[in-house]
Design an enzyme around this catalytic site. Structure first.
Site, PDB file in Angstrom:
ATOM      1  N   HIS A   1       0.844  -1.208  -0.019  1.00 45.51           N
ATOM      2  CA  HIS A   1       0.245   0.020  -0.179  1.00 45.51           C
ATOM      3  C   HIS A   1       0.852   1.432   0.037  1.00 45.51           C
ATOM      4  O   HIS A   1       0.331   2.385  -0.206  1.00 45.51           O
ATOM      5  CB  HIS A   1      -1.019  -0.019   1.167  1.00 45.51           C
ATOM      6  CG  HIS A   1      -0.543   0.211   2.487  1.00 45.51           C
ATOM      7  ND1 HIS A   1      -0.155  -0.766   3.495  1.00 45.51           N
ATOM      8  CD2 HIS A   1      -0.244   1.487   3.155  1.00 45.51           C
ATOM      9  CE1 HIS A   1       0.260  -0.203   4.593  1.00 45.51           C
ATOM     10  NE2 HIS A   1      -0.028   1.275   4.365  1.00 45.51           N
TER      11      HIS A   1
ATOM     12  N   SER B   1       3.898   2.156   8.474  1.00 46.37           N
ATOM     13  CA  SER B   1       3.828   1.134   7.351  1.00 46.37           C
ATOM     14  C   SER B   1       5.140   1.064   6.670  1.00 46.37           C
ATOM     15  O   SER B   1       5.880   2.048   6.279  1.00 46.37           O
ATOM     16  CB  SER B   1       2.888   1.513   6.327  1.00 46.37           C
ATOM     17  OG  SER B   1       1.659   1.402   6.773  1.00 46.37           O
TER      18      SER B   1
ATOM     19  N   ASP C   1       1.246  -7.632   2.319  1.00 48.10           N
ATOM     20  CA  ASP C   1       1.357  -6.226   2.156  1.00 48.10           C
ATOM     21  C   ASP C   1       2.929  -5.784   1.933  1.00 48.10           C
ATOM     22  O   ASP C   1       3.302  -5.043   2.786  1.00 48.10           O
ATOM     23  CB  ASP C   1       0.570  -5.393   3.336  1.00 48.10           C
ATOM     24  CG  ASP C   1       0.177  -3.988   2.944  1.00 48.10           C
ATOM     25  OD1 ASP C   1       0.835  -3.497   1.717  1.00 48.10           O
ATOM     26  OD2 ASP C   1      -0.366  -3.261   3.369  1.00 48.10           O
TER      27      ASP C   1
END
Ligand code: ARG
Ligand code: GLU
Length: 696
Positions: free
Chosen positions: A83, A627, A219
């Site tokens: 992402h 992230s 991810d």
């Protein structure tokens, strides 16, 4: 009795070791180092941050200012989340080469794809510069005067800071403006896409599983840093070569089990851990709800249209993800605050603080702070909501309104200084091109009809048929010509005429009132931080996240979100197959992955139980920006890739609760499994250093 006390003391220390915190890497010696050791770490503070020798920090890069990435090979290969690379993967995707859907793997350096504008920044060193920055600041000055001295001191300091020609400096405020640090940085701007799994792996579970455990998302995506022939940062050039890093992370093949030490190293964006109860109440009960509703209204249209058409799906992928991510986060945050009685608990804490003020003779100095917060927030609430609603409608969800907003800024710039016409025109042209790159007028008109009622009673969707902004060529045409003519054309445009009074009101009244009412809150928050540290000096304080490099540590741990329910800390490929819904846009599973599962073709990536791990949980205190952060084991090896938090713990930005706040990481063995067995990109595995820290 004495014995019991000692045992209790250790118990308390053990528990408090899990209290969260995002620590400054250059200040780990002492308390943090001891605590990390007690949690199982074998790392020293110097292994993590060292100015004179290479250390872990040299492998950690701020990815495009919003995510984290880490170097995993001597040839500048970096790992981040799917992402985080989503915008780049989308930008390279077309209906013919649908990398979002099918994934992308460069099989050699020549196939790696450049990404204009993308950068990765490393920290060379960190210095406490509080005394120099605050020189000449005293309590007799107004906030504005203080700020201007701080800015001036900071600028002077940056000019005299020793650094190499290719390095930069920046100064950041910590503890609400009570402390300042200077960062010397290196920014690389030739970053190429190396690999990404298909969305059905990289975003498996999509919005349904977002912010939720059990999780089964792979991810991750891979990029490579290129440098000039001196190994220094450089703009893109085909002559650039893979960057040779000062340090890269070895990758552990031994995996994790409950209780293992984990360190997450990255660039957390923003937290507000020291808010008064009245602020938490305002945010969760007044501020979040309309923002959630606006985003929900926009998503209703975007989601439906994306399912209807592949072209729209590719165009709106990033935008949808951005809107949906915080829409869902705010819902979770509200639920968590409510369920954990966070407001009452914060009020109880405030009673403790007030008592401590009395006991330390500080009531006169600081006793007004909490009542003052109550007054200021009562006065601030309505304008804060109104301003944010404007931003959500005009700048986050509706694209036509965004274009008129930028056009208004253009008009202001040109009116103020006609000489700036060319500069202002270049800027608006860029904005229009970037919006139109992924624009669909039917989607945007639907969004307009759904979100506008949250802001005004004056809704006129017919502007969509009359305006020049909905088509790139006619939009650019508006800005063609001499200043006077351009402004005339612009002011005759139907959408501009519709939006302009609202934008004007935003600048002249809404934003102005917001700034006036927010400034004393910011100043009081700084005072409150100082008061907390004086009144309760034995508590542990870590600075709120501010997009600077931080260390957070903890252990692999499951959690019990409600009575009789316990989540194991590790999820497996079996769970991907359990969730599999053929053809579903969220839960479809690529055939090849199902095949690998069937034939148990796991290589050396399976756990002791013969299953391939996918995700695991830890007690690391993380937030947005973390992230892509590496999860590092007790010896400095890479074991996971941070990408999310659990639903019950999304409130941790305001209220970290060690019982239920968990971060979610992809197990590195799943990453290796996908790269090797799914994608066949074994040359990437060969670049890495794979280690067996548990089998020595
Ligand atoms: N919630 C994670 C974060 O805050 C992951 C978001 C990306 N995934 C998604 N389904 N939108 O960024
Ligand atoms: N997904 C988040 C990000 O993009 C990290 C998860 C979190 O907010 O904790 O940074």
């Amino acid at each position: 009795m004495k014995y019991i006390k000692i045992v209790l003391f250790f118990f308390v220390v053990q528990i408090s070791a899990q209290q969260g915190g995002m620590w400054i890497p250059s200040l780990l010696e002492g308390m943090n180092e001891q605590e990390m050791t007690s949690l199982g770490s074998k790392l020293t503070a110097k292994d993590i941050y060292n100015v004179n020798n290479s250390s872990l920090k040299d492998a950690i890069g701020h990815f495009n200012g919003g995510c984290t990435s880490e170097i995993i090979s001597p040839k500048g290969l970096i790992l981040t989340n799917h992402h985080c690379g989503f915008g780049q993967i989308q930008a390279h995707s077309t209906l013919e080469n649908d990398y979002l859907k099918d994934g992308f793997w460069a099989m050699n350096l020549n196939e790696e794809l450049p990404n204009p504008g993308l950068y990765v920044e490393f920290i060379v060193r960190i210095e406490d510069v509080t005394d120099s920055v605050l020189l000449g600041v005293n309590d007799s000055l107004t906030e504005r005067e203080k700020q201007s001295i701080i800015t001036k001191n900071g600028n002077a300091l940056q000019k005299t800071t020793e650094k190499e020609a290719w390095q930069q400096t920046k100064i950041k405020s910590f503890f609400q403006g009570n402390q300042f640090f200077l960062f010397v940085t290196e920014r690389f701007e030739d970053i190429r896409l190396v690999g990404a799994p298909p969305t059905n792996i990289g975003k498996f579970g999509s919005d349904t599983d977002n912010w939720v455990f059990p999780r089964h998302t792979g991810d991750f995506s891979m990029f490579r840093i290129y440098a000039d022939k001196n190994n220094h940062p450089a703009k893109y050039s085909k002559d650039n070569v893979p960057y040779k890093p000062k340090h890269f992370l070895p990758v552990s093949l031994d995996g994790v089990e409950e209780g293992d030490f984990t360190l997450v190293f990255g660039f957390p964006g923003t937290t507000d851990e020291y808010l008064p109860a009245v602020a938490i109440k305002h945010i969760t009960q007044e501020y979040n709800p309309t923002n959630i509703a606006i985003r929900e209204a926009a998503l209703k249209v975007i989601d439906a249209k994306m399912k209807e058409s592949d072209a729209i799906r590719i165009k709106y992928a990033s935008k949808q993800a951005r809107i949906a991510n915080y829409w869902k986060k705010w819902i979770g945050e509200n639920l968590g605050i409510q369920k954990s009685n966070a407001i009452e608990k914060r009020q109880e804490f405030e009673a403790t603080f007030t008592k401590a003020l009395q006991e330390n003779n500080l009531t006169e100095k600081y006793g007004n702070i909490l009542p003052e917060f109550d007054k200021l927030y009562t006065d601030f609430a309505a304008i804060n909501i109104k301003r944010r609603n404007f931003i959500e409608v005009f700048l986050v969800t509706n694209e036509l309104m965004s274009m008129t907003f930028r056009a208004y800024q253009f008009e202001q710039a040109v009116t103020k200084n006609p000489k700036d016409l060319d500069k202002a025109r270049a800027s608006i042209e860029n904005t229009l091109k970037s919006i139109h790159k992924n624009y669909d007028v039917t989607v945007d008109k639907g969004v307009f009809e759904n979100v506008m009622p949250f802001y005004t009673k004056n809704i006129d969707a017919t502007i969509y048929d009359k305006t020049a902004f909905t088509n790139l060529n006619t939009a650019l045409g508006l800005f063609n010509g001499k200043a006077k003519k351009v402004l005339k054309k612009l002011n005759n445009d139907a959408a501009y005429q519709y939006a302009k009074p609202m934008i004007e009101a935003f600048y002249t009244s809404i934003n102005k009132e917001y700034s006036e009412k927010n400034a004393p809150i910011v100043a009081l928050q700084k005072e409150y931080m100082k008061a907390l540290m004086e009144a309760l000096p034995n508590a542990r304080y870590f600075p709120d996240a501010n997009s600077t490099l931080r260390v957070t540590y903890g252990q692999v741990r499951g959690y019990a979100p409600r009575d009789a329910v316990y989540y194991n800390p590790v999820s497996y490929l079996d769970g991907v197959i359990e969730k599999y819904i053929p053809g579903d846009y969220e839960f479809d599973v690529p055939e090849k992955l199902r095949e690998l599962y069937k034939t148990k073709n796991y290589g050396e990536y399976a756990d002791k139980n013969g299953k391939v791990p996918v995700c695991f949980l830890g007690t690391n205190h993380t937030t947005g920006g973390n992230s892509g952060s590496p999860a590092i084991d007790a010896e400095g090896n890479l074991i996971g890739l941070n990408f999310d938090r659990v639903w019950e713990g999304t409130m941790s930005d305001m209220n970290y609760d060690p019982e239920i706040c968990r971060n979610i990481m992809v197990d590195l063995r799943y990453v290796l499994f996908i790269v090797d067995k799914y994608a066949g990109a074994t040359h990437l595995i060969d670049e890495m250093t794979l280690v067996h820290p548990k089998k020595k």
